[in-house]
Each structure stands twice: as structure tokens, then as C-alpha cells.
Design a protein around this motif. Structure first.
Motif, short mmCIF file in Angstrom:
data_model
loop_
_atom_site.label_atom_id
_atom_site.label_comp_id
_atom_site.label_asym_id
_atom_site.label_seq_id
_atom_site.Cartn_x
_atom_site.Cartn_y
_atom_site.Cartn_z
N HIS A 13 0.84 -1.20 0.00
CA HIS A 13 0.00 0.00 0.00
C HIS A 13 0.87 1.25 0.00
O HIS A 13 2.04 1.21 0.38
CB HIS A 13 -0.91 0.01 1.24
N TRP A 41 5.34 -1.16 2.89
CA TRP A 41 4.44 -0.10 2.45
C TRP A 41 5.28 1.04 1.90
O TRP A 41 6.39 1.30 2.36
CB TRP A 41 3.60 0.41 3.62
N GLU A 99 -2.97 5.90 -1.65
CA GLU A 99 -4.28 5.33 -1.29
C GLU A 99 -4.85 5.99 -0.04
O GLU A 99 -6.07 6.08 0.11
CB GLU A 99 -4.13 3.83 -1.04
#
Length: 504
Positions: free
Chosen positions: A388, A412, A434
Motif C-alpha cells: 500500500h 508499504w 491510497e
């Protein structure tokens, strides 16, 4: 007649061969003076070879630690017509060190010992490579032996941190014990970070690149730099107040800083001196690296990092060689010739540049330039990658927060900001992440306006708030999820991941 024509031709071919021979062919008398040596020896040792024909100055060119083994070998073989080899180190031009393999045979005339003839071959690269392999094997063994201890120590610190956090919640701030318990919590947290850095230093494979504030990267290594440098060394930080994001491998950046610190340690000596680390923003097409060799002009804006010391300096004759692999002027046990070469590779791998400026007896400065990230690197993410992307904001540098460290360990893509305007600029100009995590360190009045501005520009971005301040959070209108200060990392990360994976 044919014989007299052939002999000069053979002599000419032999001399041509010796000129291009990668080693040294020599004839040496019993007192170690030379009756002949080929030209390569002068390339290695310089003008000192002028006295080799008449005097035994050759011994003065051998490193002190190698003289006794050298002489003992000759005591054993000097009166035996048997070929033997010995490896030792020579002091090259301007103090550079060469490891040579000396293969020679004693020769006799009418039964009388007359001297030696043989060849010298430069074995420096192989010697360094073998030393590196030995060091790597020892390092791997040491890592295996200590990994369990480090893990246990980390668990102990985690327990102390958790208990101190629990007790702090139950102690009134006016209590005499409160300040001491807060210090225990802070110290245990710092110990956990130090353990994590030690583990990172022993990684064989670096982490993936991520977004970092270059000033925060430097500040986070101060404790390790203080360990490496002599105790009386003063470290002067001159860091730009501007937050400059770079997209680099944190572990590799740390190793570059430590290599520069080790070079400074050797230059200033055990008595200590002064080390200065400076950062400054660089505009596109701006000349940088003052006093350096290249006169580099970057095509992108970025940051210039200058690492200076007031040590002995670098002789001008081989300033240009310091970034070459295997090049070192140190003893074999002190330097491998790879520290600055690896720094050069790091700069090039990150579309940067490295340079050096040195004044003998005064100062040496290592510069490196890194381009400022515009966050377009996020576009390299593909649907096949499960990691992410998250922007993190806090008024104080969020890079050192344990939550950020945990997210990065899970691979991440995390970019940290302490400036709200720069955060919004990153969201506006580039591919948005995101989610955005806003860290509220103490009733931060900017949290709600920042969240509202993000939602207006990018309604699909998930916004999270983490409370770290011991107060009741307000009713945020533009926040998807709010974590209070009692939320554990083991709870926060899965919740953020789940909400990022859910449809808007």
C-alpha cells in the motif's frame, strides 16, 4: 652472420615484452640492491627506485609489519637453489599500499651465492577480495550467534516499554514518579530503535526504496556516528530548515553515512576533531560541489549533502582515484578500498552524483547530490504489487515513529511530511496515495482543515488520524477512521489495510 642479426631482434622483443609485462622482472644482489628491474617497479614506487641500484633501500619500502616475515623467508631459502614465493606489502606512491607476490630463485656462480632473480606481481585486488570474503564469513557467523540475543533484548525492551506505558496511564502527572516513568518509556523506545538499526546494518539484502526526509535520515544516525567517531569529536549539523523528500533505500543511505564517518575517523585520528554535516536545497541547473573535481550541474532540483572533517586531507595526486574500487592508502587491516566506491554506486543508483574536495592538512569534504522526489515513483506500483501507499503527516518528524517503521518493514510505500503545504502539493501535483495518516501529537488544530482540503481535492483518498497526546479527540468530519492513543500498532496496521482494500 645470421646469429648476430637474430640476437638484437631477440633483445628488442624481450625488452618490449618486459615493458608490457604486468609485473616486475628483477635481478637482486644478496644485500637486496638491484642489478636490474623492469619499468613497472618505478610506476609502483616512484622516484625512490633511483637508489635501488646502489643501496638496499628496498627494505624501507616494505610495510613494517611485513619486514620480519620477509627476512625470515630469506634466511630459510637464501642458500638453496629452489624457487619460493612470499607475499608482502609495499608502500606505493604517496603512501598507497600494494600487496605483491614475490616469486624468486637464488642463483650461484662457481658455488658462490650471487643473489636472486624473479618477478613481482601486484596481488592487491585478490588480497582485498580474500579479506572481504573472510570478513563476510565472520560477519555471518557473528550475526548467527547474536541474532537470538538481539531478539531477546528487543523483547525485553518491548516489555519495559509496554509496562511503562501502562503505568503512565495510571499515574497522575503531578506525581513524583511520573517524570521518571516517562523517562523509562522514552529510553526503552530509543533502545528498540537502536536494536532495529543494528539489525538493519547486518542485512545482506537492503530494503526497498521509500520516501524519506533527508534531514531526518541524517539525524536518526547521529547515535551511531557518535559511536564510530573518536570521543572528542565535535559533530556540527547544519541542516536546511526546508523539508526535502528523497526516494532512497534507508539502509543503503545509512551505510554511506557510516562509511564517510569511518573515513573521517581515520583522517582526524584518535584525539578527535571536527565533523560537519550540511544539507542545502539545490535548484535545477545550479552549479554545486564547491571546490570539487567535476563541476556537476544537476538537471533536477534536489539536495546537496556535504560531509566534512578537519583531518589530514587527501594528497592531490590521487584525489581523483578515491572512488575507484580497491583503491586505498590504508593498511590492509584498516581499509578495503570499497567504502567510497559503494558511496559512488549509491549516488548513481539514485540518479545522483558524488564528489570530493580536499586541502592537505586542513579539510576534506565529500559531497553527494540526490534529486528531490516529486512522488512520481508511486506510478511504478502495479496491480500485481500488494503493498500500500500512504502519506503520513505530523508537526514533529514522523519518520522516527514506531508505526512508520512497522509500515515500512511490511514494505508499504510511506512518505513523511511535517509541512502541511508540501503535503497538499504532493497530493495535488502527483499520483495520490491510497491513504493519508495524520498524526495528532497534541490537539493539532491543523488536522481538520488538512483533512477537509484533501477530501475536496481527492474524495477517494482514505484519511486516518492517530491521536498521540492524551486528550479526547474532536468529532472529525472528514476522517474515515480515528485511532486513540491506546490503539496498538498490531491493531492500527490491519485496520488501515482493511479500509484501503475496501471500496469507497
Amino acid at each position: 652472420m645470421r646469429q648476430t642479426q637474430t640476437e638484437p631482434l631477440l633483445d628488442k622483443r624481450l625488452m618490449g615484452f618486459l615493458r608490457h609485462f604486468p609485473g616486475v622482472y628483477f635481478q637482486q644482489r644478496p644485500d637486496f640492491s638491484f642489478s636490474y628491474f623492469s619499468s613497472k617497479l618505478k610506476e609502483w614506487l616512484g622516484d625512490v627506485t633511483k637508489s635501488f641500484s646502489d643501496e638496499s633501500d628496498f627494505l624501507s619500502c616494505i610495510c613494517e609489519d611485513d619486514k620480519i616475515p620477509f627476512l625470515k623467508a630469506f634466511e630459510q631459502y637464501s642458500h638453496c637453489p629452489k624457487t619460493f614465493s612470499i607475499t608482502y606489502r609495499l608502500k606505493g606512491i604517496d603512501g598507497s599500499i600494494l600487496t605483491v607476490v614475490d616469486t624468486r630463485t637464488a642463483f650461484f656462480a662457481d658455488g658462490q651465492f650471487m643473489g636472486y632473480e624473479g618477478i613481482l606481481m601486484d596481488n592487491t585486488r585478490q588480497a582485498i577480495a580474500e579479506k572481504q570474503l573472510t570478513h563476510s564469513a565472520w560477519k555471518q557467523s557473528l550475526a548467527t550467534l547474536t541474532s537470538g540475543m538481539i531478539h531477546d533484548f528487543s523483547n525485553v525492551m518491548t516489555g519495559i516499554y509496554s509496562l511503562s506505558e501502562l503505568y503512565l496511564e495510571k499515574i497522575d502527572p503531578s506525581d513524583a514518579m511520573y517524570e521518571g516513568m516517562a523517562q523509562i518509556k522514552k529510553s526503552s523506545f530509543e533502545a528498540q530503535k537502536l536494536v532495529r538499526r543494528i539489525i538493519d546494518l547486518n542485512r545482506d539484502v537492503s530494503k526497498e526504496k521509500n520516501y524519506h526526509n533527508v534531514n531526518a535520515l541524517i539525524k536518526n544516525q547521529l547515535d551511531l556516528l557518535k559511536i564510530i567517531l573518536p570521543r572528542n569529536t565535535k559533530i556540527d549539523l547544519d541542516l536546511t530548515p526546508q523539508e526535502i523528500p528523497v526516494y532512497v533505500d534507508e539502509v543503503a543511505f545509512r551505510q554511506v553515512l557510516l562509511n564517510l564517518a569511518m573515513n573521517s575517523r581515520d583522517a582526524i585520528g584518535p584525539k578527535g576533531g571536527k565533523v560537519r554535516i550540511r544539507t542545502r536545497p539545490v535548484a535545477a541547473r545550479e552549479a554545486i560541489f564547491e571546490g570539487g573535481l567535476t563541476g556537476f550541474i544537476p538537471s533536477r532540483k534536489g539536495v546537496e549533502v556535504a560531509f566534512s572533517d578537519n583531518g589530514c586531507g587527501i594528497p592531490q595526486k590521487y584525489v581523483a582515484k578515491v572512488f575507484e574500487p580497491f583503491f586505498t592508502t590504508k593498511e590492509a587491516h584498516k581499509g578495503s578500498g570499497f567504502g567510497l566506491y559503494n558511496a559512488k554506486l549509491f549516488a548513481e543508483d539514485n540518479f545522483g552524483k558524488i564528489d570530493v574536495a580536499s586541502v592537505m592538512g586542513e579539510q576534506t569534504t565529500l559531497y553527494f547530490y540526490l534529486p528531490e522526489s516529486d512522488f512520481t515513483e508511486l506510478r511504478t506500483l502495479t496491480p500485481l504489487i500488494t503493498t500500500h501507499s500512504l502519506f503520513v503527516y505530523a508537526q514533529d518528524d514522523p519518520t522516527s515513529l514506531d508505526l512508520v517503521a512497522q509500515l515500512r518493514e511490511k514494505e508499504w510505500r510511506v512518505a513523511c511530511f511535517t509541512n502541511a503545504q508540501q503535503l497538499q502539493q504532493g497530493l495535488h501535483e502527483n499520483l495520490a496515495p491510497e491513504g493519508v495518516l495524520l498524526i495528532d501529537l497534541g490537539n493539532d488544530t491543523q488536522i481538520e482543515p488538512i483533512a477537509g482540503a484533501i477530501k475536496r481535492e481527492n474524495p477517494s483518498i482514505k484519511i486516518f488520524v492517530q491521536i498521540i497526546g492524551g486528550y479526547v479527540a474532536p468529532d472529525y468530519k472528514n476522517v474515515d477512521y480515528c485511532f486513540n492513543e491506546h490503539s496498538r500498532i498490531t491493531e492500527v496496521v490491519p485496520i488501515i489495510a482493511a479500509l484501503l482494500n475496501s471500496p469507497s
